[in-house]
Design a protein around this motif. Structure first.
Motif, PDB file in Angstrom:
ATOM      1  N   THR A 119       9.873  18.568 -10.940  1.00  8.76           N
ATOM      2  CA  THR A 119       9.958  19.943 -11.417  1.00  8.76           C
ATOM      3  C   THR A 119      10.015  20.885 -10.224  1.00  8.76           C
ATOM      4  N   ASP A 120       9.864  22.149 -10.460  1.00 10.44           N
ATOM      5  CA  ASP A 120      10.017  23.166  -9.424  1.00 10.44           C
ATOM      6  C   ASP A 120       9.361  22.754  -8.113  1.00 10.44           C
ATOM      7  N   ALA A 121      10.076  22.996  -7.034  1.00 11.19           N
ATOM      8  CA  ALA A 121       9.531  22.711  -5.705  1.00 11.19           C
ATOM      9  C   ALA A 121       8.378  23.672  -5.422  1.00 11.19           C
ATOM     10  N   GLU A 122       7.509  23.282  -4.530  1.00  7.61           N
ATOM     11  CA  GLU A 122       6.406  24.149  -4.132  1.00  7.61           C
ATOM     12  C   GLU A 122       6.978  25.476  -3.639  1.00  7.61           C
ATOM     13  N   GLU A 123       6.362  26.568  -4.031  1.00 13.72           N
ATOM     14  CA  GLU A 123       6.911  27.899  -3.765  1.00 13.72           C
ATOM     15  C   GLU A 123       7.142  28.164  -2.286  1.00 13.72           C
ATOM     16  N   SER A 124       6.319  27.623  -1.432  1.00 14.85           N
ATOM     17  CA  SER A 124       6.442  27.909   0.001  1.00 14.85           C
ATOM     18  C   SER A 124       7.431  26.980   0.706  1.00 14.85           C
ATOM     19  N   LEU A 125       8.097  26.075  -0.036  1.00 13.61           N
ATOM     20  CA  LEU A 125       9.040  25.140   0.575  1.00 13.61           C
ATOM     21  C   LEU A 125      10.465  25.416   0.125  1.00 13.61           C
ATOM     22  N   ASP A 126      11.401  25.308   1.059  1.00 12.26           N
ATOM     23  CA  ASP A 126      12.827  25.383   0.753  1.00 12.26           C
ATOM     24  C   ASP A 126      13.422  24.003   0.972  1.00 12.26           C
ATOM     25  N   LEU A 127      14.256  23.554   0.022  1.00 14.74           N
ATOM     26  CA  LEU A 127      14.920  22.261   0.107  1.00 14.74           C
ATOM     27  C   LEU A 127      16.395  22.466  -0.169  1.00 14.74           C
ATOM     28  N   ALA A 128      17.248  21.937   0.698  1.00 12.51           N
ATOM     29  CA  ALA A 128      18.696  22.036   0.524  1.00 12.51           C
ATOM     30  C   ALA A 128      19.332  20.722   0.947  1.00 12.51           C
ATOM     31  N   PHE A 129      20.560  20.475   0.465  1.00 16.35           N
ATOM     32  CA  PHE A 129      21.318  19.275   0.813  1.00 16.35           C
ATOM     33  C   PHE A 129      22.686  19.707   1.316  1.00 16.35           C
ATOM     34  N   SER A 130      23.054  19.243   2.499  1.00 15.59           N
ATOM     35  CA  SER A 130      24.310  19.667   3.119  1.00 15.59           C
ATOM     36  C   SER A 130      25.508  18.848   2.675  1.00 15.59           C
ATOM     37  N   GLY A 131      25.302  17.779   1.915  1.00 14.32           N
ATOM     38  CA  GLY A 131      26.388  16.867   1.573  1.00 14.32           C
ATOM     39  C   GLY A 131      27.106  17.186   0.281  1.00 14.32           C
ATOM     40  N   GLY A 132      26.919  18.348  -0.269  1.00 18.24           N
ATOM     41  CA  GLY A 132      27.557  18.679  -1.536  1.00 18.24           C
ATOM     42  C   GLY A 132      26.524  18.764  -2.637  1.00 18.24           C
ATOM     43  N   GLY A 133      26.983  18.607  -3.882  1.00 16.43           N
ATOM     44  CA  GLY A 133      26.089  18.792  -5.015  1.00 16.43           C
ATOM     45  C   GLY A 133      25.141  17.649  -5.270  1.00 16.43           C
ATOM     46  N   ASN A 134      25.636  16.421  -5.281  1.00 18.88           N
ATOM     47  CA  ASN A 134      24.822  15.268  -5.665  1.00 18.88           C
ATOM     48  C   ASN A 134      24.853  14.203  -4.578  1.00 18.88           C
ATOM     49  N   LEU A 135      23.866  13.318  -4.644  1.00 22.54           N
ATOM     50  CA  LEU A 135      23.854  12.140  -3.784  1.00 22.54           C
ATOM     51  C   LEU A 135      23.925  10.922  -4.692  1.00 22.54           C
ATOM     52  N   ASN A 136      24.919  10.067  -4.491  1.00 29.48           N
ATOM     53  CA  ASN A 136      25.105   8.873  -5.314  1.00 29.48           C
ATOM     54  C   ASN A 136      24.633   7.643  -4.559  1.00 29.48           C
ATOM     55  N   PHE A 137      23.956   6.751  -5.289  1.00 29.67           N
ATOM     56  CA  PHE A 137      23.502   5.472  -4.745  1.00 29.67           C
ATOM     57  C   PHE A 137      24.322   4.384  -5.429  1.00 29.67           C
TER      58      PHE A 137
END
Length: 181
Positions: A119-137
């Motif tokens: 669920t929602d990330a901790e308010e004091s943390l920012d999380l981003a992914f540089s590889g596009g929208g999704n990560l596939n395994f």
């Protein structure tokens, strides 16, 4: 060693003077003013490190579950208060989903198992992914697309971690400046 007469005994048991008490309070205040900011920096750094470690656990879970099940798994941004992937640009503040994608459409459909929801990330943390929208395994243990997960304390950008994701399914955590462009 106690004094021998009553006058000296009364003077010995009298306690602290006001000057002595104020001097102790000044020394304690100076020590606290030096120690509290350092302690807050340690807490901020530990929050980011713990979030990075948790993300590595999820990445390893996605990889191992894809190999175990022989199916593609997807890690995606979560829509607010929903169990669907978000297609909007931006960071991962609403959390994320890890699910088995049986039809390879990068969306959670009926009958597809959701492995993990954050669920929602901790308010004091920012999380981003540089590889596009999704990560596939993939079932062979590989990942795509390659990129970086960037985590930082939103109050202090110096406290940041980057998780590099290789196409071979390897994850490397580094402490460096926040740059997830």
């Amino acid at each position: 060693m106690l004094p021998r007469n009553n006058y000296n005994l009364h003077r010995f048991l009298r306690g602290f003077t006001l000057v002595e008490l104020l001097l102790v309070l000044v020394v304690v205040a100076i020590l606290l003013s030096l120690g509290v900011p350092s302690f807050l920096n340690i807490l901020a750094s530990n929050r980011v490190a713990a979030a990075a470690n948790e993300m590595v656990v999820v990445l390893n879970l996605g990889k191992s579950e894809a190999v175990r099940s022989g199916q593609t798994l997807v890690l995606c941004k979560r829509q607010a208060a929903d169990t669907q992937c978000s297609t909007s640009a931006g960071d991962w503040d609403n959390g994320w989903l890890l699910f088995i994608d049986g039809d390879n459409d990068n969306q959670v459909d009926a009958g597809e198992r959701v492995v993990r929801v954050q669920t929602d990330a901790e308010e004091s943390l920012d999380l981003a992914f540089s590889g596009g929208g999704n990560l596939n395994f993939s079932p062979d243990g590989g990942t795509g697309p390659t990129g970086r997960f960037c985590l930082r304390n939103s109050h202090d950008g110096d406290k940041s971690r980057v998780i590099r994701v290789s196409g071979f399914g390897r994850f490397q955590v580094e402490q460096q400046a926040y740059d997830c462009a």
